[in-house]
Design a protein around this motif. Sequence first.
Motif, short mmCIF file in Angstrom:
data_model
loop_
_atom_site.label_atom_id
_atom_site.label_comp_id
_atom_site.label_asym_id
_atom_site.label_seq_id
_atom_site.Cartn_x
_atom_site.Cartn_y
_atom_site.Cartn_z
N ARG A 1 5.95 37.29 36.01
CA ARG A 1 4.82 37.04 36.90
C ARG A 1 5.17 36.04 38.00
N LEU B 1 6.19 25.70 24.25
CA LEU B 1 5.96 26.55 23.07
C LEU B 1 7.16 26.50 22.11
N LEU C 1 0.17 38.25 15.58
CA LEU C 1 0.80 36.95 15.31
C LEU C 1 -0.13 36.12 14.43
N PRO C 2 0.44 35.13 13.68
CA PRO C 2 -0.42 34.32 12.81
C PRO C 2 -1.50 33.61 13.63
N THR D 1 -2.84 30.78 13.13
CA THR D 1 -2.49 29.35 13.33
C THR D 1 -1.59 29.19 14.55
N TRP D 2 -0.71 30.17 14.78
CA TRP D 2 0.18 30.09 15.93
C TRP D 2 -0.60 30.29 17.24
N THR E 1 -2.13 27.06 17.96
CA THR E 1 -1.09 26.16 18.46
C THR E 1 -0.79 26.44 19.93
N THR E 2 -0.75 27.72 20.29
CA THR E 2 -0.45 28.10 21.67
C THR E 2 -1.49 27.50 22.63
N SER F 1 -1.20 23.52 22.48
CA SER F 1 -0.01 22.89 23.08
C SER F 1 0.06 23.14 24.57
N LEU F 2 -0.41 24.28 25.05
CA LEU F 2 -0.38 24.47 26.51
C LEU F 2 -1.41 23.57 27.21
N ALA G 1 0.38 20.35 27.29
CA ALA G 1 1.52 20.44 28.21
C ALA G 1 1.05 20.34 29.66
N LEU H 1 -4.05 27.40 33.30
CA LEU H 1 -4.19 27.54 31.85
C LEU H 1 -4.89 28.84 31.50
N THR I 1 -2.63 31.83 32.10
CA THR I 1 -1.53 31.90 31.13
C THR I 1 -2.05 32.34 29.77
N GLN J 1 -3.65 36.00 29.26
CA GLN J 1 -2.61 37.03 29.17
C GLN J 1 -1.82 36.91 27.87
N ALA J 2 -1.49 35.68 27.46
CA ALA J 2 -0.70 35.48 26.24
C ALA J 2 -1.45 35.97 25.00
N LEU J 3 -2.78 35.84 25.02
CA LEU J 3 -3.57 36.11 23.81
C LEU J 3 -4.12 37.53 23.74
#
Lengths: 192, 192
Positions: A144, A159, B147-148, B150-151, B154-155, B158-159, B162, B181, B184, B187-189
């Motif tokens: 992207r 991450l 994906l778990p 919990t992860w 975390t994503t 932590s972002l 960050a 944010l 990001t 799209q990640a989720l």
Amino acid sequence: MATTETRRRADAERNIAAILDAALVCFTEEPQASMAAIARAAGVGRVTLYAHFPSREVLLAAVLDRTIAQAGEVIRAAAPSEGPATTALRRLLRSSWHVLDQHRQLFDLAQRELGSPNLRERHRQVVDHVEDLLVRGQQEGVFRTDLPITWLVTTVYSLLHAAAEDVNTGQLRADEAAEVLEATLLQALESR
Amino acid sequence: MATTETRRRADAERNIAAILDAALVCFTEEPQASMAAIARAAGVGRVTLYAHFPSREVLLAAVLDRTIAQAGEVIRAAAPSEGPATTALRRLLRSSWHVLDQHRQLFDLAQRELGSPNLRERHRQVVDHVEDLLVRGQQEGVFRTDLPITWLVTTVYSLLHAAAEDVNTGQLRADEAAEVLEATLLQALESR
């Protein structure tokens, strides 16, 4: 006298290597390890230890820098500049995770004692590989371009470290971390 | 004697509130602020300060817990359990960022002095809102289930942190962080 000087330098280098090796083990096994314990483990006197590393913080930073330099070697060996960017990112993530997984405790300690911004700054040579690869992927049209490149680098870096922390606290299995990171980051970074 | 006792308690509560207010300002403006400086800023004696908060670490943890409780209120006000999960996540991210942005320096200090796992643990009540919303989005079919959970939490966590760090170091503009944010993480989720 050149021989004496040469010998002295060789001794110093051997001592420094022994101290760094011992400090890595000590910091990993017992984060609160004292300078005295590290000197004992390295087989050197405290005077010698302090002559090379005047404080615990300086020693920790040196251990960290050496570890990050080794990580840089591993990442270079994974050839991030070769082949399609997506495939190269998979290789980079797996090799980065492999090194990070071995040094999870050290990075946890460094984050706490040196601070996150300092830790990130020390990763510059490693982070530069990530940035180069992300830019290449943008040029190839697979990553992207709607977000600042510095932020995309932060996303990868944070991450990776978040996964290390989740493994440390037992929230994530070490053997599933690489796959989870790959699935999360490839989707987060891909171009639409 | 009930009146004396009531008055004593009221005094103590007023002192605690003054100390927490002053400590938040001190830790934010000068992370190395001493207990003596905080007592002065709060208008209480050192004996009173130490009677309520026996160490700097205890005081920092109390300031942090109060701030996180306020963040919990702000997030609840953003009604994460109402409406479509994607829209609710946008609201949650914007309200979380709004609170975090006001306390970037405090969280930076807390990460360093209390450690990341402790900081994350103290965010439990806030993080639980994230988890509930992600599970709801999975049930609605809009968030990924490969994906778990919990992860995924975390994503998000932590972002967010960050981004705060990138704003602190000048790598990201505070006024673009919420949008970055959102782009990001959505799209990640998202579910494929």
